[in-house]
Enzyme design. Sequence first.
Site, mmCIF file in Angstrom:
data_model
loop_
_atom_site.group_PDB
_atom_site.id
_atom_site.type_symbol
_atom_site.label_atom_id
_atom_site.label_comp_id
_atom_site.label_asym_id
_atom_site.label_seq_id
_atom_site.Cartn_x
_atom_site.Cartn_y
_atom_site.Cartn_z
ATOM 1 C CG ASP A 1 -1.804 1.334 1.232
ATOM 2 O OD1 ASP A 1 -2.366 1.497 0.600
ATOM 3 O OD2 ASP A 1 -1.843 1.683 2.397
ATOM 4 C CG ASP B 1 -1.886 7.791 0.273
ATOM 5 O OD1 ASP B 1 -1.106 8.645 0.661
ATOM 6 O OD2 ASP B 1 -2.505 7.327 -0.579
#
Length: 316
Positions: free
Chosen positions: A30, A32
């Site tokens: 991922d 953010d």
Amino acid sequence: MYKQTCTNLLDLSRVEVNDWLNSFDSVISDCDGVLWVYGKPIAGSVNTMNQLKKLGKSIYFCTNNSTKTRGELLAKGVDLGFHITEDSIISTAHATAAYLQRRHFSKRVYVIGSEGITQELDAVGIDHTSTGPDVMQGNLGEFMSKHLKLEPNIGAVVVGFDEHFSFPKMTKAASYLSDPKCLFIATNTDERFPMPSLVVPGSGSFVAAIKTCAEREPIVIGKPNPAICEFLIKQKRIIPERTLMIGDRANTDVLLGYNCGFQTLLVGTGIHQLSDVQQWQDSTNPEDKKLIPDVYLPKLGDLLPFIMDAMVVENN
């Protein structure tokens, strides 16, 4: 290895961590809350990902952020120092356009979202409405009688992050979706963004509002739907059991890993923390058990010393 135990890698010996590093060939991370936050890299994340790649791992970035195209995400990643290519970026805006393209979609898309979505739709030749403000004019009666205008040939409603989300947009989306043939597509269902002192609604908040009003369930493109990584598996670019999913949000990142048969690493620099994992471990709900990661680190950069040790061992 360490399946759904939330084992803190910092509690293991260097030999044990090295064995764990050898248990996967591919890394899907991922963005953010794991690699960067507020557009700034999280300490150690750049070197960790680059050294994992140098160690021979295949590296992919997978984000539910629909506000940027793959090209924009590539530019951001490269600017921050990550050694990444566009083919290694998995984004919901691009995946949404690809989904409609595979269906040979020929109508118009009503977009609640940003230019990240519309630019990806443009790239595959799919017509769409524009983004930006659509504000309430007058009271409800005046809006309904004078200002509410539905466009013809809408065959899909796509909902992503929209900082201009409004009552008119929700009304139009639900009205289009009253036609059962109209597709209801959500780029993702992230409820909120990680902020230290306030709550910023995520795409999932807008999706939930439209879902309630339209009385329909959306097709969710992003994590935790395994479809977002399906092409990697079908093309045999990754082997699920030898793939590590890294995330800060259990109900998207860790759950994607669970759904795809990946190994999972939760980092504590975003949404979910060890206190959340403890609640899921104590829960009797089987769905909560799916959120428990295999291993944990306070931040991704904590892995860097172990990687450097592994590289020394490999070179010897």
